[in-house]
Write a protein that holds these residues in place. Structure first.
Motif, PDB file in Angstrom:
ATOM      1  N   ASP A 260      27.013 -92.045 -35.642  1.00  0.00           N
ATOM      2  CA  ASP A 260      26.316 -90.991 -36.368  1.00  0.00           C
ATOM      3  C   ASP A 260      25.759 -89.906 -35.460  1.00  0.00           C
ATOM      4  OD1 ASP A 260      24.212 -92.283 -35.141  1.00  0.00           O
ATOM      5  OD2 ASP A 260      23.371 -93.122 -36.986  1.00  0.00           O
ATOM      6  N   GLY A 261      26.110 -89.956 -34.170  1.00  0.00           N
ATOM      7  CA  GLY A 261      25.637 -88.934 -33.242  1.00  0.00           C
ATOM      8  C   GLY A 261      24.279 -89.221 -32.637  1.00  0.00           C
ATOM      9  N   GLY A 262      23.659 -90.357 -33.010  1.00  0.00           N
ATOM     10  CA  GLY A 262      22.318 -90.654 -32.523  1.00  0.00           C
ATOM     11  C   GLY A 262      22.215 -91.837 -31.596  1.00  0.00           C
ATOM     12  N   SER A 263      23.351 -92.399 -31.151  1.00  0.00           N
ATOM     13  CA  SER A 263      23.301 -93.520 -30.217  1.00  0.00           C
ATOM     14  C   SER A 263      24.567 -93.535 -29.377  1.00  0.00           C
ATOM     15  CB  SER A 263      23.155 -94.857 -30.959  1.00  0.00           C
ATOM     16  OG  SER A 263      24.303 -95.128 -31.738  1.00  0.00           O
ATOM     17  N   ALA A 264      24.447 -94.072 -28.172  1.00  0.00           N
ATOM     18  CA  ALA A 264      25.590 -94.172 -27.259  1.00  0.00           C
ATOM     19  C   ALA A 264      25.396 -95.393 -26.372  1.00  0.00           C
ATOM     20  CB  ALA A 264      25.722 -92.905 -26.416  1.00  0.00           C
ATOM     21  N   PRO A 265      25.651 -96.582 -26.900  1.00  0.00           N
ATOM     22  CA  PRO A 265      25.428 -97.804 -26.126  1.00  0.00           C
ATOM     23  C   PRO A 265      26.326 -97.869 -24.893  1.00  0.00           C
ATOM     24  CG  PRO A 265      25.705 -98.293 -28.473  1.00  0.00           C
ATOM     25  CD  PRO A 265      26.111 -96.868 -28.270  1.00  0.00           C
ATOM     26  N   ALA A 266      25.805 -98.479 -23.855  1.00  0.00           N
ATOM     27  CA  ALA A 266      26.574 -98.716 -22.623  1.00  0.00           C
ATOM     28  C   ALA A 266      26.117-100.020 -22.012  1.00  0.00           C
ATOM     29  CB  ALA A 266      26.382 -97.566 -21.631  1.00  0.00           C
ATOM     30  N   GLU A 267      27.063-100.756 -21.454  1.00  0.00           N
ATOM     31  CA  GLU A 267      26.738-101.994 -20.751  1.00  0.00           C
ATOM     32  C   GLU A 267      26.523-101.659 -19.283  1.00  0.00           C
ATOM     33  OE1 GLU A 267      29.326-105.753 -19.497  1.00  0.00           O
ATOM     34  OE2 GLU A 267      28.963-105.664 -21.670  1.00  0.00           O
ATOM     35  N   ILE A 268      25.336-101.983 -18.775  1.00  0.00           N
ATOM     36  CA  ILE A 268      24.969-101.632 -17.404  1.00  0.00           C
ATOM     37  C   ILE A 268      24.623-102.896 -16.629  1.00  0.00           C
ATOM     38  CG2 ILE A 268      23.269-100.434 -15.963  1.00  0.00           C
ATOM     39  CD1 ILE A 268      23.045 -98.319 -18.079  1.00  0.00           C
ATOM     40  N   ASP A 269      25.134-102.989 -15.420  1.00  0.00           N
ATOM     41  CA  ASP A 269      24.852-104.122 -14.543  1.00  0.00           C
ATOM     42  C   ASP A 269      23.486-103.901 -13.896  1.00  0.00           C
ATOM     43  OD1 ASP A 269      24.711-106.080 -12.610  1.00  0.00           O
ATOM     44  OD2 ASP A 269      26.754-105.782 -11.878  1.00  0.00           O
ATOM     45  N   THR A 270      22.445-104.446 -14.513  1.00  0.00           N
ATOM     46  CA  THR A 270      21.097-104.223 -13.986  1.00  0.00           C
ATOM     47  C   THR A 270      20.891-104.911 -12.633  1.00  0.00           C
ATOM     48  OG1 THR A 270      20.321-106.076 -15.348  1.00  0.00           O
ATOM     49  CG2 THR A 270      20.059-103.854 -16.243  1.00  0.00           C
TER      50      THR A 270
END
Length: 344
Positions: A260-270
């Motif tokens: 919907d243009g309001g989120s962009a999940p990403a998997e990040i190696d913390t």
């Protein structure tokens, strides 16, 4: 000198909520009366306005936390514009003939509070350059990433409005190697030949990790990210110790027909963030109000010295604006996209 105002003027309204990416069918061009300016107001005849991906978020109803209002069905679109004052209330700071920027684009004439207009002056050699997104790139690279001589810089979404300036600006700030990403081999070639990118990553059969490892075998020092998603994930894996990441956009979510243009999940190696002492910050112009004036001054100096250009494409006429927005979402355009309206 004042000019006679037309009785009506055209503007672009949201006609229907899209189920995915907005297209021309979701907008309509409407004629509205041109009002006389009241106290503290001016009427501006727009000459240029910006086509920008953030409209997807505002139309999608996910404007929470965004410093711009949501666009509802029936509302006129808006955004950065350059125009000429054609009528002004007596006693105000602006006069007919003044060239200004304001936020009521997507219409031929705009009734604007004089306080919401910024006179342009001659700092930039071409008024349309005031619609560049270079302030975000410059601010992120100087305030958050703090580019240092010899740095390897990775710019995601390098063919967009921010990226086409971020690469050249990083070079001017001392970067030793500049790598970009884009969605097509054709754009990649233009980034190398026209804007001086050393290497360009193109998501496809070869993984982003593999391409980054080839382009930056010792890793990256700086990330200017306009995309997020898988590209941010790969950048974290390529980070050198002490790398500085500046996030200025989230196109992987804004341009996805499934979101919907309001989120962009990403998997990040913390673990890697911690182990490599990587800093990661989101850039907002609200946090750095001094950047805009500083950028405009330096941009003007670089333009006049032919050390940089303002890469942009001009789309002629209001009738083509809705199509230009859809083409921007689909990645058909290279550079900043500006709609140019005829004078008079």
């Amino acid at each position: 000198m004042a000019v006679a105002l037309p009785a009506t003027s055209r503007e672009i309204h949201l006609a229907d909520l899209p189920g995915g990416l907005p297209g021309p069918e979701h907008f309509r061009i409407t004629r509205k009366p041109v009002p006389l300016p009241g106290p503290g107001q001016v009427v501006v005849r727009n000459r240029y306005f910006l086509v920008f991906p953030g409209l997807r978020t505002l139309i999608g109803g996910q404007a929470v936390g965004v410093p711009l209002p949501r666009i509802h069905v029936g509302d006129a679109l808006f955004g950065p514009a350059v125009g000429e004052v054609v009528a002004a209330a007596p006693g105000g700071p602006l006069r007919p003939g003044d060239i200004v920027t304001h936020m009521l684009g997507w219409r031929e004439h705009a009734l604007v509070a004089a306080a919401d207009c910024a006179p342009l002056g001659d700092v930039l050699p071409d008024p349309v350059a005031h619609l560049s997104s270079g302030s975000a790139a410059y601010g992120a690279l100087t305030r958050l990433a703090e580019v240092r001589p010899g740095d390897t810089v990775f710019v995601t979404g390098a063919a967009g409005a921010v990226g086409t300036l971020a690469g050249p600006v990083a070079r001017l700030l001392g970067a030793g190697r500049v790598i970009g990403s884009t969605r097509s081999p054709e754009k990649a070639e233009r980034l190398r030949t026209e804007l001086g990118y050393d290497e360009v990553v193109v998501p496809g059969p070869r993984s982003i990790d593999e391409q980054l490892a080839s382009a930056a075998p010792e890793g990256i020092d700086v990330l200017l990210d306009t995309v997020g998603g898988d590209q941010l994930t790969a950048a974290v894996r390529a980070a050198r110790r002490g790398a500085r990441f500046a996030l200025v956009g989230a196109l992987s979510g804004q341009l996805s027909p499934r979101r919907d243009g309001g989120s962009a999940p990403a998997e990040i190696d913390t673990f890697r963030l911690v182990n490599q002492s990587v800093s990661l910050h989101g850039y907002s112009s609200q946090d750095h109000p001094e950047v805009s004036e500083e950028w405009t001054r330096r941009f003007g100096d670089w333009l006049r010295a032919d050390e940089i250009t303002f890469p942009h494409v001009r789309i002629p006429g209001m009738d083509n604006a809705p199509r230009a927005l859809r083409e921007l979402f689909e990645g058909r355009h290279f550079w900043t996209v500006v709609v140019e309206l005829p004078p008079g």
